[in-house]
Design a protein around this motif. Structure first.
Motif, PDB file in Angstrom:
ATOM      1  N   ILE A  11       0.864  -1.170   0.000  1.00 11.14           N
ATOM      2  CA  ILE A  11       0.000   0.000   0.000  1.00 11.14           C
ATOM      3  C   ILE A  11       0.901   1.221   0.000  1.00 11.14           C
ATOM      4  O   ILE A  11       1.614   1.469   0.967  1.00 11.14           O
ATOM      5  CB  ILE A  11      -0.939   0.007   1.214  1.00 11.14           C
ATOM      6  N   VAL A  12       0.912   1.948  -1.109  1.00  7.60           N
ATOM      7  CA  VAL A  12       1.718   3.156  -1.228  1.00  7.60           C
ATOM      8  C   VAL A  12       0.862   4.297  -0.679  1.00  7.60           C
ATOM      9  O   VAL A  12      -0.205   4.591  -1.208  1.00  7.60           O
ATOM     10  CB  VAL A  12       2.143   3.406  -2.687  1.00  7.60           C
ATOM     11  N   MET A  13       1.331   4.888   0.427  1.00  4.29           N
ATOM     12  CA  MET A  13       0.516   5.833   1.181  1.00  4.29           C
ATOM     13  C   MET A  13       1.174   7.199   1.316  1.00  4.29           C
ATOM     14  O   MET A  13       2.377   7.326   1.149  1.00  4.29           O
ATOM     15  CB  MET A  13       0.235   5.271   2.577  1.00  4.29           C
ATOM     16  N   GLY A  14       0.354   8.188   1.627  1.00  2.00           N
ATOM     17  CA  GLY A  14       0.818   9.545   1.852  1.00  2.00           C
ATOM     18  C   GLY A  14      -0.298  10.522   1.546  1.00  2.00           C
ATOM     19  O   GLY A  14      -1.386  10.128   1.109  1.00  2.00           O
ATOM     20  N   GLY A  19       2.518  11.645  -4.736  1.00  2.00           N
ATOM     21  CA  GLY A  19       2.973  10.805  -5.846  1.00  2.00           C
ATOM     22  C   GLY A  19       2.579   9.352  -5.715  1.00  2.00           C
ATOM     23  O   GLY A  19       3.183   8.485  -6.354  1.00  2.00           O
ATOM     24  N   LYS A  20       1.571   9.065  -4.913  1.00  4.63           N
ATOM     25  CA  LYS A  20       1.184   7.674  -4.661  1.00  4.63           C
ATOM     26  C   LYS A  20       0.918   6.893  -5.946  1.00  4.63           C
ATOM     27  O   LYS A  20       1.487   5.823  -6.146  1.00  4.63           O
ATOM     28  CB  LYS A  20      -0.064   7.620  -3.767  1.00  4.63           C
ATOM     29  N   GLU A 144       4.695   4.355  12.131  1.00  5.85           N
ATOM     30  CA  GLU A 144       5.847   4.006  12.954  1.00  5.85           C
ATOM     31  C   GLU A 144       6.407   2.674  12.474  1.00  5.85           C
ATOM     32  O   GLU A 144       5.701   1.899  11.831  1.00  5.85           O
ATOM     33  CB  GLU A 144       5.413   3.949  14.411  1.00  5.85           C
ATOM     34  N   PRO A 145       7.684   2.380  12.787  1.00  8.04           N
ATOM     35  CA  PRO A 145       8.319   1.164  12.274  1.00  8.04           C
ATOM     36  C   PRO A 145       7.530  -0.123  12.530  1.00  8.04           C
ATOM     37  O   PRO A 145       7.538  -1.020  11.697  1.00  8.04           O
ATOM     38  CB  PRO A 145       9.669   1.141  12.990  1.00  8.04           C
ATOM     39  N   GLY A 146       6.818  -0.221  13.636  1.00  9.97           N
ATOM     40  CA  GLY A 146       6.050  -1.428  13.937  1.00  9.97           C
ATOM     41  C   GLY A 146       4.846  -1.625  13.033  1.00  9.97           C
ATOM     42  O   GLY A 146       4.158  -2.639  13.136  1.00  9.97           O
ATOM     43  N   GLU A 147       4.592  -0.686  12.141  1.00  9.29           N
ATOM     44  CA  GLU A 147       3.420  -0.769  11.265  1.00  9.29           C
ATOM     45  C   GLU A 147       3.732  -1.387   9.899  1.00  9.29           C
ATOM     46  O   GLU A 147       3.025  -1.111   8.928  1.00  9.29           O
ATOM     47  CB  GLU A 147       2.819   0.631  11.059  1.00  9.29           C
ATOM     48  N   HIS A 148       4.741  -2.206   9.801  1.00  5.58           N
ATOM     49  CA  HIS A 148       5.075  -2.848   8.522  1.00  5.58           C
ATOM     50  C   HIS A 148       5.281  -1.801   7.435  1.00  5.58           C
ATOM     51  O   HIS A 148       4.673  -1.866   6.369  1.00  5.58           O
ATOM     52  CB  HIS A 148       3.987  -3.820   8.069  1.00  5.58           C
ATOM     53  N   VAL A 149       6.145  -0.813   7.701  1.00  7.55           N
ATOM     54  CA  VAL A 149       6.289   0.313   6.789  1.00  7.55           C
ATOM     55  C   VAL A 149       7.733   0.549   6.390  1.00  7.55           C
ATOM     56  O   VAL A 149       8.655   0.276   7.166  1.00  7.55           O
ATOM     57  CB  VAL A 149       5.706   1.606   7.426  1.00  7.55           C
ATOM     58  N   VAL A 150       7.909   1.017   5.165  1.00  5.85           N
ATOM     59  CA  VAL A 150       9.170   1.617   4.741  1.00  5.85           C
ATOM     60  C   VAL A 150       8.831   3.046   4.367  1.00  5.85           C
ATOM     61  O   VAL A 150       7.755   3.327   3.834  1.00  5.85           O
ATOM     62  CB  VAL A 150       9.856   0.877   3.568  1.00  5.85           C
ATOM     63  N   THR A 151       9.732   3.955   4.681  1.00  4.72           N
ATOM     64  CA  THR A 151       9.525   5.371   4.405  1.00  4.72           C
ATOM     65  C   THR A 151      10.539   5.820   3.371  1.00  4.72           C
ATOM     66  O   THR A 151      11.723   5.506   3.491  1.00  4.72           O
ATOM     67  CB  THR A 151       9.684   6.201   5.702  1.00  4.72           C
ATOM     68  N   VAL A 152      10.060   6.531   2.356  1.00  5.35           N
ATOM     69  CA  VAL A 152      10.942   7.061   1.325  1.00  5.35           C
ATOM     70  C   VAL A 152      10.630   8.532   1.110  1.00  5.35           C
ATOM     71  O   VAL A 152       9.484   8.959   1.181  1.00  5.35           O
ATOM     72  CB  VAL A 152      10.838   6.284  -0.011  1.00  5.35           C
ATOM     73  N   SER A 153      11.670   9.300   0.838  1.00  7.32           N
ATOM     74  CA  SER A 153      11.515  10.720   0.541  1.00  7.32           C
ATOM     75  C   SER A 153      11.030  10.879  -0.887  1.00  7.32           C
ATOM     76  O   SER A 153      11.504  10.181  -1.791  1.00  7.32           O
ATOM     77  CB  SER A 153      12.851  11.443   0.715  1.00  7.32           C
ATOM     78  N   ILE A 154      10.116  11.806  -1.093  1.00  2.32           N
ATOM     79  CA  ILE A 154       9.622  12.056  -2.449  1.00  2.32           C
ATOM     80  C   ILE A 154      10.465  13.091  -3.175  1.00  2.32           C
ATOM     81  O   ILE A 154      10.159  13.462  -4.293  1.00  2.32           O
ATOM     82  CB  ILE A 154       8.143  12.484  -2.444  1.00  2.32           C
ATOM     83  N   ASP A 155      11.539  13.518  -2.551  1.00  2.00           N
ATOM     84  CA  ASP A 155      12.404  14.544  -3.132  1.00  2.00           C
ATOM     85  C   ASP A 155      13.465  13.910  -4.034  1.00  2.00           C
ATOM     86  O   ASP A 155      14.638  14.267  -3.981  1.00  2.00           O
ATOM     87  CB  ASP A 155      13.046  15.371  -2.013  1.00  2.00           C
ATOM     88  N   GLU A 156      13.047  12.920  -4.838  1.00  2.00           N
ATOM     89  CA  GLU A 156      13.930  12.228  -5.771  1.00  2.00           C
ATOM     90  C   GLU A 156      13.134  11.906  -7.025  1.00  2.00           C
ATOM     91  O   GLU A 156      11.918  12.104  -7.063  1.00  2.00           O
ATOM     92  CB  GLU A 156      14.441  10.916  -5.150  1.00  2.00           C
ATOM     93  N   THR A 157      13.786  11.340  -8.021  1.00  2.00           N
ATOM     94  CA  THR A 157      13.068  10.905  -9.220  1.00  2.00           C
ATOM     95  C   THR A 157      12.218   9.681  -8.879  1.00  2.00           C
ATOM     96  O   THR A 157      12.483   8.970  -7.896  1.00  2.00           O
ATOM     97  CB  THR A 157      14.040  10.510 -10.346  1.00  2.00           C
ATOM     98  N   VAL A 158      11.213   9.431  -9.697  1.00  2.00           N
ATOM     99  CA  VAL A 158      10.360   8.260  -9.482  1.00  2.00           C
ATOM    100  C   VAL A 158      11.211   6.992  -9.505  1.00  2.00           C
ATOM    101  O   VAL A 158      11.042   6.103  -8.669  1.00  2.00           O
ATOM    102  CB  VAL A 158       9.225   8.205 -10.541  1.00  2.00           C
TER     103      VAL A 158
END
Length: 181
Positions: A11-14, A19-20, A144-158
């Motif tokens: 699930i791509v979230m934000g 940019g989801k 939070e990390p316990g939520e099965h999540v990876v976090t990425v910055s959107i300040d980069e190319t797709v």
């Protein structure tokens, strides 16, 4: 988590404008997984409410989130893979989407309000007006990390964002995953 233990759903979230859909489509292409836009699961009343500039309430969101969770259960039950773009702004929303599953992961697209506002100002043809961005950030409970999540910055190319997601989830190359699906 190696390739053999790939989640059945991402699930791509934000917030709106992060940019989801763009990232989720590119990630689906890289991995060979089906893409679904969470917006397509909204009842018409939600779309009209947002189009009119009114933020959704929790009561508006529950049927939408349950429809997405039903799709995840269906896809995972068939042994397939799906990537869904969905705001999933609150912890409670993410709990509904997970339904206790441990084979679903969240990808949080993190960006500043200024960058996202700039993107929204350029976006054409979307029902979510830029004026609702503040309500999105006010509603956001960063995962939070316990939520099965990876976090990425959107300040980069797709492409760089997708590379970061694949690397963090240890999904390996698309070839490995295509053989599993």
């Amino acid at each position: 988590m190696g390739g053999a233990e790939a989640p059945c759903a991402l699930i791509v979230m934000g917030v709106s404008g992060s940019g989801k859909s763009t990232v989720a489509k590119a990630l689906g292409g890289r991995l060979g997984w089906r893409f679904e836009d969470g917006d397509s699961f909204h009842p018409a009343s939600n779309v009209e409410k947002m189009r009119a500039g009114h933020p959704l309430t929790d009561e508006d969101r529950w049927p939408w989130l349950n429809a997405i969770a039903d799709e995840i259960a269906l896809v995972c039950g068939r042994g397939e893979h799906v990537i869904i773009a969905c705001s999933a702004l609150k912890h409670a929303y993410r709990e509904v989407l997970l339904r206790g599953r441990d084979d679903v992961r969240f990808v949080f697209l993190k960006g500043t309000k200024e960058l996202i506002a700039e993107r929204l100002a350029r976006r054409k043809g979307h029902f979510m007006p830029p004026e609702l961005l503040t309500s999105q950030f006010n509603t956001l409970e960063p995962p939070e990390p316990g939520e099965h999540v990876v976090t990425v910055s959107i300040d980069e190319t797709v492409e760089a964002i997708v590379d970061g997601i694949v690397r963090q989830l240890k999904l390996g190359g698309a070839k490995t995953l295509r053989q599993e699906t």
